[in-house]
Design an enzyme around this catalytic site. Structure first.
Site, mmCIF file in Angstrom:
data_model
loop_
_atom_site.group_PDB
_atom_site.id
_atom_site.type_symbol
_atom_site.label_atom_id
_atom_site.label_comp_id
_atom_site.label_asym_id
_atom_site.label_seq_id
_atom_site.Cartn_x
_atom_site.Cartn_y
_atom_site.Cartn_z
ATOM 1 N N TYR A 142 38.072 41.290 37.830
ATOM 2 C CA TYR A 142 38.816 40.889 38.999
ATOM 3 C C TYR A 142 39.535 39.462 38.566
ATOM 4 C CZ TYR A 142 39.799 38.591 43.383
ATOM 5 O OH TYR A 142 40.474 37.788 44.533
ATOM 6 N N ASP A 236 41.054 35.226 30.778
ATOM 7 C CA ASP A 236 40.780 34.940 32.098
ATOM 8 C C ASP A 236 39.447 34.132 32.206
ATOM 9 O OD1 ASP A 236 40.818 34.143 34.844
ATOM 10 O OD2 ASP A 236 40.899 36.188 35.624
ATOM 11 N N LYS A 264 38.129 27.095 39.182
ATOM 12 C CA LYS A 264 36.865 26.602 39.347
ATOM 13 C C LYS A 264 36.448 25.349 38.913
ATOM 14 C CE LYS A 264 35.601 31.414 40.309
ATOM 15 N NZ LYS A 264 35.279 31.903 41.529
#
Ligand SMILES: Cc1ncc(COP(=O)(O)O)c(C=O)c1O
Length: 425
Positions: A142, A236, A264
């Site tokens: 994702y 990523d 994050k």
């Protein structure tokens, strides 16, 4: 409003699905979400006043748990000066310098406000750099919810068994080729069949089909294939950056990507994300080059201040990742042992401060393995753990997070709760 059920009913009247991100809805575990009132260190408290050990940690950002004093102080200090200017501040340069110092193969960063923007912009940049159209992603990975990446996505999409989304144009999806995680042959086949591949994007430590790290050998071959084909490799590390290790996946195996995305932890709990690459690539971004990318709140001073405090703290404690890694390992091994005593087949994994487990008889190496896991057993386990004050991600296809405010005693308490919970399955 002091009742979770009522709060959810009320929210559903005004917010689509009652939540502002589908993974929060607890649908996969057949429950209503808890409404959180506050957090402190390793714990969160819901509006009914119940306290839980929090292994979600806002889905990763809170390396130092809730309300960390230094992060809160830095954020408050920034707020006093002004919440946003839409003009450069010194904080942006400082955070960029702190992040880049851990990734010597990246020269420059650009800040955005979410991981979705980081990966979306990274893809555009890779396409601008190579002047090619197609991209390769991996099944179960994702990368946020931009159109070209919402194909065979994990996380919420895996939870709801809708590998792509309504509204994503077929013509967009056509340019996204999907390979199998940890399977280099599937990548080679795509490169053999297409000569216009701009980039390959991968979670080098996948946390969105459950926790499934890529094998070092696989990543090394991936880097080699990209180089041979002049395609851009994008790691990523929105989730794994400053989580899997101080230097994310790069700190574990030294394999370098052309573009790296962050999110994050680099925002310390506030909305910040970034992408970085060598100057030759980054200088193609507007205003220097022709790849347009922008954001009203990009590099927001509060998020930068929280990020600086978080990254500085992470760098200061030389044993931090060792301690977090040991706790994650202790927890996952404890879960395995607890499951075994109840004859429940369980696969466990930990990478740095991330952990995951699958109700599965076989080792999970990719998305196809992951979806063979028993989601009903997970739902029962989740409910049983919640009743014992342990707040786990509400889907098996998510990673769990250890924060620095946890300790072995707390982990052992959770393992004991797991012993009891497995017996109930
Ligand atoms: C690896 C990865 N990339 C990108 C994203 C998207 O980030 P955001 O939710 O901040 O848009 C996520 C979110 O969980 C992620 O885990």
């Amino acid at each position: 409003m002091t009742n979770n059920k009522k709060a959810f009913e009320e929210a559903c009247k005004f917010i689509a699905g009652g939540v502002n991100s589908p993974v929060r809805a607890f649908k996969a575990v057949g429950q209503d979400p808890l409404f959180i009132n506050s957090g402190k260190g390793a714990f969160i408290k819901d509006i009914e006043g119940r306290s839980y050990i929090d292994f979600v940690q806002s889905w990763g950002p809170l390396l130092f748990g809730h309300c960390d004093k230094e992060i809160a102080r830095a954020t408050k200090k920034a707020l006093k000066k002004g919440a946003s200017f839409g003009a450069p501040t010194l904080l942006e340069t400082e955070l960029a310098r702190l992040v880049l110092a851990e990734f010597p193969h990246l020269d420059k960063l650009r800040f955005v406000s979410s991981g979705t923007e980081a990966t979306m912009s990274a893809i555009r940049l890779a396409r601008g750099f190579t002047k090619r159209e197609k991209i390769i992603k991996f099944e179960g990975c994702y990368h946020g919810h931009s159109d070209s990446l919402l194909v065979s996505a994990g996380s919420g999409a895996a939870t709801f068994n809708t590998p792509s989304s309504l509204g994503v144009l077929q013509s967009t999806a056509q340019n996204t080729l999907v390979a199998k995680y940890n399977d280099i042959t599937s990548v080679k086949e795509l490169f053999n069949a297409h000569n216009d591949i701009a980039c390959v994007i991968i979670e080098p430590v996948a946390g969105n089909m459950g926790l499934v790290p890529a094998k070092a050998e696989f990543l090394a071959q991936l880097a080699k294939i990209c180089k041979e084909n002049n395609a851009v490799l994008i790691f990523d590390e929105v989730m794994s950056g400053f989580r899997a290790s101080l230097q994310g996946s790069f700190g574990i195996n030294g394999i370098k990507a052309d573009i790296v995305t962050f999110g994050k932890v680099i925002g310390g709990g506030l909305p910040a994300a970034a992408f970085g690459a060598r100057a030759e690539i980054m200088d193609l971004l507007s205003p220097l080059g022709g790849v347009y990318q922008a954001g009203t709140l990009s590099g927001n001073p509060l998020a930068m201040a929280a990020g600086i405090a978080s990254i500085k703290k992470a760098k200061k404690d030389k044993n931090l990742y060792l301690k977090l890694g040991k706790m994650a390992f202790r927890l996952s091994s404890g879960l395995k042992e607890a499951a075994a005593t109840a004859n429940v087949p369980l696969q466990v994994c930990s990478v740095g401060s991330m952990f995951g487990f699958f109700f599965n008889e076989k080792e999970v190496l990719n998305y196809q393995d992951a979806i063979k896991s028993d989601t009903k057993a997970f739902a029962k386990f989740h409910k049983a753990m919640l009743a014992r004050g342990v707040y786990l991600a509400c889907s098996q296809f998510e990673s769990g997070f250890i924060c620095a405010k946890m300790d072995d005693k707390l982990i052992d308490k959770v393992i004991n709760a797991a012993f009891e919970s497995f017996k109930e399955l």
